[in-house]
Scaffold this active site. Structure first.
Site, PDB file in Angstrom:
ATOM      1  N   HIS A  44       0.834  -1.203   0.000  1.00  0.00           N
ATOM      2  CA  HIS A  44       0.000   0.000   0.000  1.00  0.00           C
ATOM      3  C   HIS A  44       0.866   1.249   0.000  1.00  0.00           C
ATOM      4  CE1 HIS A  44      -3.646   2.307   1.936  1.00  0.00           C
ATOM      5  NE2 HIS A  44      -3.155   2.913   0.878  1.00  0.00           N
ATOM      6  N   TRP A 103       4.643   5.267   4.868  1.00  0.00           N
ATOM      7  CA  TRP A 103       4.083   6.503   5.406  1.00  0.00           C
ATOM      8  C   TRP A 103       4.918   7.030   6.568  1.00  0.00           C
ATOM      9  CZ3 TRP A 103      -1.525   4.301   6.323  1.00  0.00           C
ATOM     10  CH2 TRP A 103      -2.080   3.933   5.082  1.00  0.00           C
ATOM     11  N   GLU A 117       0.481   8.238  -3.488  1.00  0.00           N
ATOM     12  CA  GLU A 117       1.374   7.819  -2.413  1.00  0.00           C
ATOM     13  C   GLU A 117       2.584   8.742  -2.310  1.00  0.00           C
ATOM     14  OE1 GLU A 117       0.904   5.405   0.006  1.00  0.00           O
ATOM     15  OE2 GLU A 117      -1.101   5.609  -0.831  1.00  0.00           O
ATOM     16  N   TYR A 143      -0.024  12.244  11.809  1.00  0.00           N
ATOM     17  CA  TYR A 143       0.748  12.212  10.566  1.00  0.00           C
ATOM     18  C   TYR A 143       0.542  13.474   9.738  1.00  0.00           C
ATOM     19  CZ  TYR A 143      -3.795  10.822   8.620  1.00  0.00           C
ATOM     20  OH  TYR A 143      -5.128  10.780   8.279  1.00  0.00           O
ATOM     21  N   LYS A 187       1.235  12.522  -1.287  1.00  0.00           N
ATOM     22  CA  LYS A 187       0.686  12.597   0.067  1.00  0.00           C
ATOM     23  C   LYS A 187       1.724  12.248   1.124  1.00  0.00           C
ATOM     24  CE  LYS A 187      -3.060  10.948   3.055  1.00  0.00           C
ATOM     25  NZ  LYS A 187      -4.298  10.125   3.151  1.00  0.00           N
ATOM     26  N   HIS A 188       2.552  11.244   0.867  1.00  0.00           N
ATOM     27  CA  HIS A 188       3.461  10.727   1.895  1.00  0.00           C
ATOM     28  C   HIS A 188       4.941  10.983   1.593  1.00  0.00           C
ATOM     29  CE1 HIS A 188       0.029   8.783   3.746  1.00  0.00           C
ATOM     30  NE2 HIS A 188      -0.261   8.184   2.604  1.00  0.00           N
TER      31      HIS A 188
END
Length: 285
Positions: free
Chosen positions: A91, A94, A149, A102, A152-153
């Site tokens: 996935h 993070w 991904e 977070y 965002k991370h």
């Protein structure tokens, strides 16, 4: 938990990196072979461990801050079935803060819109091939999932800032490093194999307890795993790490999930672990 205090050098490095970074809507850099971590910062072996440092961090490129707990998250999707029948899928990777909260959509690293083009240009076909088999969404396209991904991370990991790279840096090097590190970490966390070794196999009829699943997966790293269920069906596993050094070349040290105790979404018992296809089901005779 000790408070991490960035040094003046850390803040100035972050600020200079931030000022030099602009979003990249398109990736037009010519194809250039890039060995993952080839331009990553060189960090001392005694770099402080993230979320454990009580003194000033001397180099922000060798100390992940403030997102010092990295989560490697995995999916088990059965409807629709995603990925191989005998493997969970990746996935993300993070960066959580040390209290379990977070950040997201940050400015530590640039945003990008065409991840597959960047990896293709770096001449790492094995990485892209693996992602196309094991890093897949349950809806939408792989490209949009990977962009999500990263943006965002990945942009929240300070050691991926362009200012942390050497003179040979080209836009996209940090993207290759992020996805390569996520894949390398995933390969060392075989959730399917660990569950199978404990007799926990996909089944249309059997159910399992949270303790049984947790015990099996804790054996992988020695630390607790956050379990996710939907409608009583097991579908997520999150592994937690602190990092000594940078994301790119540092040491991943397993840790219990900070701020996430009891935050899993699975019931204590009656958990279903469904097969991805009828041929892979563990049928009771």
């Amino acid at each position: 938990m000790p408070l991490e205090i960035p040094s003046v050098l850390s803040l100035s490095t972050f600020a200079s990196g931030l000022l030099s970074q602009l979003p990249f809507g398109n990736f037009n850099t010519p194809s250039r072979a890039y060995v993952p971590y080839g331009n990553a910062p060189s960090c001392p072996i005694d770099s402080p461990l993230s979320c454990h440092n009580s003194t000033e961090a001397p180099d922000s490129c060798c100390f992940i801050y403030p997102g010092g707990q990295l989560l490697q998250t995995q999916f088990w999707d059965t409807s629709p079935a995603i990925g191989p029948d005998d493997s969970w899928t990746l996935h993300g990777l993070w960066p959580d803060l040390c209290d379990g909260s977070y950040p997201q959509f940050c400015t530590s690293a640039p945003t990008y819109r065409n991840i597959s083009d960047i990896i293709s240009a770096s001449q790492n076909p094995d990485l892209l091939s693996f992602m196309n088999s094991y890093w897949l969404p349950n809806s939408g396209t792989p490209e949009s999932f990977w962009e999500h991904e990263w943006n965002k991370h990945g942009t929240c990991i300070n050691t991926l800032a362009p200012s942390c790279y050497g003179d040979g840096y080209q836009p996209g090097d940090e993207v290759v490093d992020f996805f390569n590190k996520a894949v390398d970490t995933f390969k060392g966390l075989d959730t399917y194999k660990a569950l199978a070794a404990a007799g926990i196999l996909p089944s249309t009829s059997k159910t399992y307890t949270s303790d049984e699943i947790q015990t099996a997966l804790t054996k992988i790293t020695g630390s607790a795993v956050v379990l996710g269920c939907r409608g009583g069906r097991l579908d997520e596993a999150w592994y937690s790490f602190n990092i000594q050094g940078s994301l790119q070349t540092g040491t991943f040290v397993p840790t219990n999930p900070a701020g996430k105790g009891g935050r899993g979404t699975c019931p204590r018992k009656g958990i279903r672990y469904l097969p991805k296809s009828s041929s892979s089901a563990n049928k009771d005779l």
